[in-house]
Scaffold this motif. Structure first.
Motif, PDB file in Angstrom:
ATOM      1  N   ASN A 135      -9.460  -8.987   6.618  1.00  0.00           N
ATOM      2  CA  ASN A 135     -10.199 -10.249   6.734  1.00  0.00           C
ATOM      3  C   ASN A 135     -10.620 -10.861   5.409  1.00  0.00           C
ATOM      4  N   SER A 137      -9.405 -12.915   3.318  1.00  0.00           N
ATOM      5  CA  SER A 137      -9.214 -14.359   3.143  1.00  0.00           C
ATOM      6  C   SER A 137     -10.047 -15.186   4.113  1.00  0.00           C
ATOM      7  N   LEU A 141     -12.156 -18.786   2.338  1.00  0.00           N
ATOM      8  CA  LEU A 141     -11.290 -19.951   2.542  1.00  0.00           C
ATOM      9  C   LEU A 141     -11.815 -20.918   3.606  1.00  0.00           C
ATOM     10  N   PRO A 193      -3.622 -14.437   3.503  1.00  0.00           N
ATOM     11  CA  PRO A 193      -4.214 -15.339   2.501  1.00  0.00           C
ATOM     12  C   PRO A 193      -3.304 -16.499   2.131  1.00  0.00           C
ATOM     13  N   LEU A 196      -3.375 -19.016   5.053  1.00  0.00           N
ATOM     14  CA  LEU A 196      -4.642 -19.742   5.129  1.00  0.00           C
ATOM     15  C   LEU A 196      -4.852 -20.629   3.907  1.00  0.00           C
ATOM     16  N   TRP A 197      -4.280 -20.252   2.763  1.00  0.00           N
ATOM     17  CA  TRP A 197      -4.380 -21.134   1.596  1.00  0.00           C
ATOM     18  C   TRP A 197      -3.664 -22.460   1.869  1.00  0.00           C
ATOM     19  N   VAL A 271     -14.490 -18.620  -5.392  1.00  0.00           N
ATOM     20  CA  VAL A 271     -13.380 -19.371  -4.789  1.00  0.00           C
ATOM     21  C   VAL A 271     -13.764 -20.842  -4.639  1.00  0.00           C
TER      22      VAL A 271
END
Length: 453
Positions: A135, A137, A141, A193, A196-197, A271
């Motif tokens: 989890n 990310s 994000l 990641p 989701l990015w 981030v």
């Protein structure tokens, strides 16, 4: 064109000029005086008002060039704009304060999200390693997407799409019964990641994902964000070292606080902070990613050419152990990144130059190496059969091979004067959809295909 229409066009030009932070109000007024003088001269010479406006704007040159010229002449402004807020009681200052407040709230939400699972028994110090790997990310994000959704004023429909995709990612990360040593677990932790990015990218472009220009903006942002994030990380490392040393000097052990709170919460908050820095300063200083690209492209091209010469000289094949495959995949990703950020900063109308030939050599070398890696992977699969790791490596190298092959062809066509450079930019921005589709395939389908192994 009537006088009102001309004034409307000048007003639009003035509003666009005001968005350049390098230009002060007095600078804009000076430029507008020059513009009006040129329009008057051209209309007196017999041109219509609309023709005079277009020619006058063209003769004044690019606003980017004007901005850089003003920055050179008034270099003291650069540092002031980097560290000081805008002039008070202005719309820009008000919006800047709002963005700062929203950024702080989103960064705090990301930091708190890291510790929230501890309320349900998932502690970092206990058996929560697998949970946090799955989890990682999903802590920062979503907060970053909220920040961009607010900043871009996205529609409720786009917000719904973002929420749905993050929910799908959360379900995929936690619903499958994957063991700690499962290959699918590792692949999901790597690919989620990335997937989701690209969801963050939807928020960044304000939902306008079909626009090539906006996708290229997101590519530029990604490179700059990575540089800022690394810089913040280096500063954070120094902070943690000093924290541990100073508390140790008075007999207190701060290592648990650093490992359980400062490091994870700081990384999650960074981030969002890095994204805010990129957005806040992108109009003040030149992007760093294209500058680094200029430095490292010749070095990587020389390294890959030397590697190919070594393969021919020694007649040795490429080892396809997992660690070696990861190194080669990372190498190809770096090459692709160098290509992307060189494209992002290039004048699409400029003629081919020496740097373009160096890039072509880099892309062709990477293409040949990717083909050799694919041959080795295929041989390994033929001998031992499919597994999640080998299948993922095969798919990713096929995706990279396709991209590099067509990029090499477009680059060659451009260098030979047979195609515009814009085709290469369009190819790269549209290929982002392929990366997103593959990342989601690995996360959602691989555990089912390989029976959660």
């Amino acid at each position: 064109m009537s006088v009102d229409e001309l004034e409307g066009q000048i007003a639009e030009w003035r509003a666009y000029t005001h968005r350049r932070r390098e230009l002060h109000n007095t600078d804009v007024e000076e430029l507008e005086d020059h513009l009006r003088s040129r329009i008057s001269e051209l209309t007196e010479a017999g041109l219509r008002a609309d023709e005079a406006f277009l020619i006058a704007v063209k003769r004044m040159g690019s606003l980017d060039e004007l901005s850089r010229e003003f920055a050179r002449e008034h270099s003291e402004r650069l540092w002031k704009q980097l560290v000081l807020p805008a002039e008070p009681d202005t719309p820009a200052a008000t919006r800047s304060r709002r963005e700062l407040i929203v950024m702080v709230l989103c960064a705090a939400a990301a930091a708190l999200a890291v510790k929230a699972p501890a309320l349900f028994g998932q502690d970092m110090a206990g058996d929560g390693d697998v949970f946090y790997a799955r989890n990682a990310s999903l802590f920062a994000l979503p907060a970053l997407s909220v920040y961009f959704a607010w900043q871009r004023r996205v529609s409720p429909r786009v917000i719904g799409v973002l929420a749905l995709l993050f929910a799908v990612g959360a379900v995929a990360a936690n619903a499958y019964p994957l063991d700690e040593d499962s290959q699918s677990l590792i692949l999901s932790a790597i690919h989620l990641p990335l997937a989701l990015w690209l969801v963050v990218g939807i928020a960044y472009v304000g939902g306008d994902w079909r626009s090539d220009r906006r996708r290229m903006d997101f590519i530029r942002f990604t490179g700059e964000w990575l540089i800022y994030f690394v810089l913040i990380g280096l500063g954070g490392g120094v902070l943690m070292a000093f924290t541990a040393g100073t508390f140790r000097a008075i007999g207190l052990n701060a290592e648990e606080f650093i490992s359980q709170w400062l490091l994870p919460c700081g990384a999650a908050a960074a981030v969002v902070v890095a994204a805010w820095l990129v957005e806040a300063k992108q109009s003040v200083i030149e992007n760093m990613a294209p500058v680094l690209t200029r430095v490292f492209t010749p070095l990587f091209a020389a390294t890959l050419l030397a590697f190919l010469v070594a393969i021919i000289w020694t007649t040795n094949g490429i080892d396809v152990e997992r660690d070696v495959l990861i190194i080669f995949d990372l190498l190809l990703v770096v090459v692709l990144g160098l290509l992307l950020y060189a494209i992002s900063a290039r004048d699409l109308t400029a003629r081919p130059g020496l740097f373009d030939h160096v890039q072509l050599a880099l892309v062709v070398s990477a293409l040949i190496i990717d083909a050799l890696v694919l041959l080795a992977i295929t041989g390994r699969i033929t001998e031992w059969g499919f597994s999640p790791n080998k299948t993922a490596a095969l798919g990713e190298n096929l995706i990279l091979l396709t991209n590099l092959a067509w990029s090499a062809w477009l680059f060659l066509s451009f260098v030979r004067g047979r195609a515009p450079f814009a085709r290469l930019e369009h190819w790269q921005t549209r290929y982002l959809v392929v990366y997103a589709a593959w990342a989601w395939t690995v996360v959602l389908a691989f555990p089912l295909i390989f029976n959660f192994t």
